[in-house]
Motif scaffolding. Structure first.
Motif, PDB file in Angstrom:
ATOM      1  N   TYR A  82       0.838  -1.197   0.000  1.00  0.00           N
ATOM      2  CA  TYR A  82       0.000   0.000   0.000  1.00  0.00           C
ATOM      3  C   TYR A  82       0.874   1.249   0.000  1.00  0.00           C
ATOM      4  CZ  TYR A  82      -3.663   3.307   1.343  1.00  0.00           C
ATOM      5  OH  TYR A  82      -4.548   4.368   1.372  1.00  0.00           O
ATOM      6  N   SER A  83       1.915   1.268   0.849  1.00  0.00           N
ATOM      7  CA  SER A  83       2.781   2.450   0.920  1.00  0.00           C
ATOM      8  C   SER A  83       3.559   2.659  -0.366  1.00  0.00           C
ATOM      9  CB  SER A  83       3.728   2.368   2.119  1.00  0.00           C
ATOM     10  OG  SER A  83       4.745   1.410   1.911  1.00  0.00           O
ATOM     11  N   VAL A  87      -0.730   4.966  -1.424  1.00  0.00           N
ATOM     12  CA  VAL A  87      -0.807   6.112  -0.522  1.00  0.00           C
ATOM     13  C   VAL A  87      -0.803   7.446  -1.276  1.00  0.00           C
ATOM     14  CG1 VAL A  87       1.670   6.348  -0.033  1.00  0.00           C
ATOM     15  CG2 VAL A  87      -0.005   6.953   1.716  1.00  0.00           C
ATOM     16  N   ALA A  92      -3.163   7.865   3.979  1.00  0.00           N
ATOM     17  CA  ALA A  92      -3.012   6.864   5.031  1.00  0.00           C
ATOM     18  C   ALA A  92      -3.180   7.580   6.361  1.00  0.00           C
ATOM     19  CB  ALA A  92      -1.630   6.210   4.928  1.00  0.00           C
ATOM     20  N   LYS A  95      -1.177  10.707   6.893  1.00  0.00           N
ATOM     21  CA  LYS A  95      -0.594  11.094   5.604  1.00  0.00           C
ATOM     22  C   LYS A  95      -1.715  11.482   4.645  1.00  0.00           C
ATOM     23  CE  LYS A  95       3.336   8.959   4.269  1.00  0.00           C
ATOM     24  NZ  LYS A  95       4.154  10.051   4.669  1.00  0.00           N
ATOM     25  N   HIS A 110     -10.364   8.887   0.202  1.00  0.00           N
ATOM     26  CA  HIS A 110      -9.394   8.792   1.300  1.00  0.00           C
ATOM     27  C   HIS A 110      -9.766   7.517   2.053  1.00  0.00           C
ATOM     28  CE1 HIS A 110      -7.240  10.180   5.005  1.00  0.00           C
ATOM     29  NE2 HIS A 110      -6.375  10.481   4.056  1.00  0.00           N
ATOM     30  N   TYR A 166       0.404   2.894  11.473  1.00  0.00           N
ATOM     31  CA  TYR A 166       0.768   2.877  10.057  1.00  0.00           C
ATOM     32  C   TYR A 166       2.282   2.985   9.898  1.00  0.00           C
ATOM     33  CZ  TYR A 166       1.161   4.106   5.151  1.00  0.00           C
ATOM     34  OH  TYR A 166       1.525   4.120   3.832  1.00  0.00           O
ATOM     35  N   THR A 170       4.749   0.109   8.200  1.00  0.00           N
ATOM     36  CA  THR A 170       5.431   0.427   6.937  1.00  0.00           C
ATOM     37  C   THR A 170       6.884   0.832   7.141  1.00  0.00           C
ATOM     38  OG1 THR A 170       4.649   2.712   7.015  1.00  0.00           O
ATOM     39  CG2 THR A 170       3.292   1.130   5.790  1.00  0.00           C
ATOM     40  N   ASP A 178       6.547   7.584  -2.140  1.00  0.00           N
ATOM     41  CA  ASP A 178       5.157   7.802  -1.799  1.00  0.00           C
ATOM     42  C   ASP A 178       4.649   9.200  -2.104  1.00  0.00           C
ATOM     43  OD1 ASP A 178       5.112   9.494   0.481  1.00  0.00           O
ATOM     44  OD2 ASP A 178       4.685   7.886   1.865  1.00  0.00           O
TER      45      ASP A 178
END
Length: 184
Positions: A82-83, A87, A92, A95, A110, A166, A170, A178
């Motif tokens: 995902y990161s 993102v 996130a 973020k 979001h 998170y 990550t 990102d």
């Protein structure tokens, strides 16, 4: 004997209405009357139609998704993926999405909030197949089912994560390329 003219009138009216709808539809398409600029939000009727069609389509197709067992390691792998890939558009915990993604139409949801609206199977289907005309790519051709399932499992848990959770999942929450803005 009066039923025949009444039936013919009803069918004639339906045909005439459909003909007018097709002529208007083609007129809008060929005239360029509808502004397709991403800087101009969709008209409410268009937005509703596109969103409702997308949600119903995903829901009806996600029934065939068979997910593997979800483990902590699986979720951690999903967080890493995902990161790397998500993102920038979806943000996130702690973020914000990259600024350029806010200019997309439709605007990417979001997922810290929006993931509650989807089942894990629906999230999997979306990640695997993408969404036409939305900027959401289909990851299925490039990534295996296990990797997509890991992303879907992680996204399903996003609404309950803190920025610290998170970052821990990550390795600092920076991801690879990102480009998302950290919320201070």
């Amino acid at each position: 004997m009066e039923r025949r003219p009444l039936t013919a009138g009803i069918f004639g009216g339906i045909f005439a209405t459909l003909l007018v709808v097709v002529v208007v539809w083609l007129g809008v398409a060929y005239s360029g009357a509808y502004n397709v600029a991403a800087t101009d939000k969709h008209a409410d009727a268009v937005r509703w139609t596109l969103e409702t069609t997308m949600r119903r389509s995903v829901s009806s197709r996600a029934d065939d998704v068979d997910l593997p067992e979800i483990t902590e390691e699986f979720i951690a792998e999903g967080a890493d993926r995902y990161s790397e890939s998500c993102v920038q558009c979806h943000g996130a915990p702690g973020k914000e999405p990259a600024g350029w993604s806010r200019g997309m139409r439709p605007e990417p949801p979001h997922l810290v909030e929006a993931a509650t609206e989807w089942s894990t199977e629906e999230i999997y289907w979306i990640a695997e197949n993408g969404i036409k005309m939305s900027g959401m790519p289909a990851f299925g051709p490039q990534r295996g089912p296990e990797e997509i399932a890991a992303i879907a499992a992680f996204v399903s848990g996003l609404p309950g994560l803190t920025p610290e959770d998170y970052a821990e999942l990550t390795g600092g929450g920076h991801g690879h390329h990102d480009g998302a803005a950290t919320v201070e």
